[in-house]
Scaffold this active site. Structure first.
Site, mmCIF file in Angstrom:
data_model
loop_
_atom_site.group_PDB
_atom_site.id
_atom_site.type_symbol
_atom_site.label_atom_id
_atom_site.label_comp_id
_atom_site.label_asym_id
_atom_site.label_seq_id
_atom_site.Cartn_x
_atom_site.Cartn_y
_atom_site.Cartn_z
ATOM 1 N N ALA A 11 -2.677 -9.447 7.182
ATOM 2 C CA ALA A 11 -4.104 -9.496 6.838
ATOM 3 C C ALA A 11 -5.015 -8.968 7.935
ATOM 4 O O ALA A 11 -6.233 -9.131 7.858
ATOM 5 C CB ALA A 11 -4.505 -10.931 6.488
ATOM 6 N N SER A 12 -4.474 -8.305 8.929
ATOM 7 C CA SER A 12 -5.314 -7.827 10.030
ATOM 8 C C SER A 12 -6.027 -6.522 9.711
ATOM 9 O O SER A 12 -6.904 -6.099 10.456
ATOM 10 C CB SER A 12 -4.481 -7.657 11.304
ATOM 11 O OG SER A 12 -3.502 -6.645 11.138
ATOM 12 N N TYR A 15 11.303 2.636 1.698
ATOM 13 C CA TYR A 15 10.070 1.964 1.286
ATOM 14 C C TYR A 15 10.025 1.802 -0.232
ATOM 15 O O TYR A 15 9.752 0.712 -0.749
ATOM 16 C CB TYR A 15 8.854 2.747 1.769
ATOM 17 C CG TYR A 15 7.536 2.131 1.366
ATOM 18 C CD1 TYR A 15 7.012 1.065 2.094
ATOM 19 C CD2 TYR A 15 6.817 2.600 0.278
ATOM 20 C CE1 TYR A 15 5.800 0.481 1.731
ATOM 21 C CE2 TYR A 15 5.616 2.022 -0.094
ATOM 22 C CZ TYR A 15 5.110 0.973 0.634
ATOM 23 O OH TYR A 15 3.927 0.391 0.272
#
Length: 260
Positions: free
Chosen positions: A12-13, A166
């Site tokens: 969440a940064s 990914y």
């Protein structure tokens, strides 16, 4: 009893995670802002959240012991976790200003191939599974009718030729969410996923500003890429009481750039 819900947002940064933390806080929820390495960025997100009762939690979700510790910290600091947003992930790609490296099969040696797959799966799939286990068991133990929302990817369906680990990891995240949607529904816990296409973030700004930007925007008939606020709004709705019937869904958020 504290007001609002306790919400843990991993990764969440910045980007989607930061926008998601802001969206929940604006609804009156208490948010745990998780970060792995960039404490300063996470603190900026935390300081900008409306309301009170928010906190920082730190840990590498690729490390099971750190996962258990960060979830315990969030549970304690938020007076329980009602919503988990699994957003933390690594994307093994290469462009100017990025810390990431691609691993297309034709151009990648065996050692690098193994390294890319191991790290990507440890974070994106195994890490997500471990955070989910810790939070879901807390929900089960406390009788919470919670929500778990996973951030997947269009790449699980469209393909990621430069970063196949990914795409595979996000396909696994979608499948994990659907399996748990069935397993946890009897306990009142809903599980759903979003599958964003290309999204404008600080990490992609250099790429979008360069020669590759126009072709990327042209993938969508809207002629643009998504915004973090659009993804956060969908996550917020999927975590709402009105979205119980969306449990098990994988919501495409790609501006019609890939249809299935």
């Amino acid at each position: 009893m504290s007001e609002g819900r306790g919400v843990l947002v991993t990764g969440a940064s910045r980007g989607i995670g930061a926008a998601t933390a802001e969206a929940f806080a604006a609804e009156g929820d208490r948010v745990a802002v998780h970060y792995r390495s960039d404490r300063a960025a996470a603190e900026r997100v935390l300081d900008g959240l409306p309301g009170t009762g928010h906190q920082l939690v730190h840990g590498d979700i690729a490390e099971p012991d750190q996962v258990a510790a960060l979830v315990a910290t969030a549970i304690d600091g938020l007076d329980g976790v009602d919503v988990l947003v699994n957003n933390a992930a690594v994307y093994d790609d290469a462009w100017p200003g990025s810390r990431r490296l691609s691993h297309p099969l034709a151009d990648t040696d065996y050692a690098r191939w193994q390294q890319s797959w191991r790290r990507t799966l440890e974070v994106n799939l195994l890490g997500t599974a471990n955070v989910t286990w810790c939070v879901a068991r807390h929900m089960l133990d406390t009788g919470r009718a919670g929500r778990i929302i996973n951030v997947g990817s269009r790449g699980a369906y469209r393909g990621e030729p430069e970063v196949p680990a990914y795409g595979a990891s996000k396909a696994g995240v979608h499948a994990l969410g659907q399996s748990l949607a069935v397993a946890l529904a009897p306990f009142g816990i809903g599980v759903a996923s979003v599958a964003p296409g290309f999204v404008a973030t600080d990490m992609t700004s250099a790429l979008l500003a360069g020669p590759a930007g126009a072709p990327i925007r042209a993938q969508s008939p809207w002629g643009r890429v998504g915004t973090v606020r659009e993804i956060a709004a969908a996550i917020l709705w999927l975590a709402s009481p009105d979205a119980q019937w969306a449990s098990g869904a994988v919501l495409d958020l790609n501006g019609a750039s890939h249809l299935r």
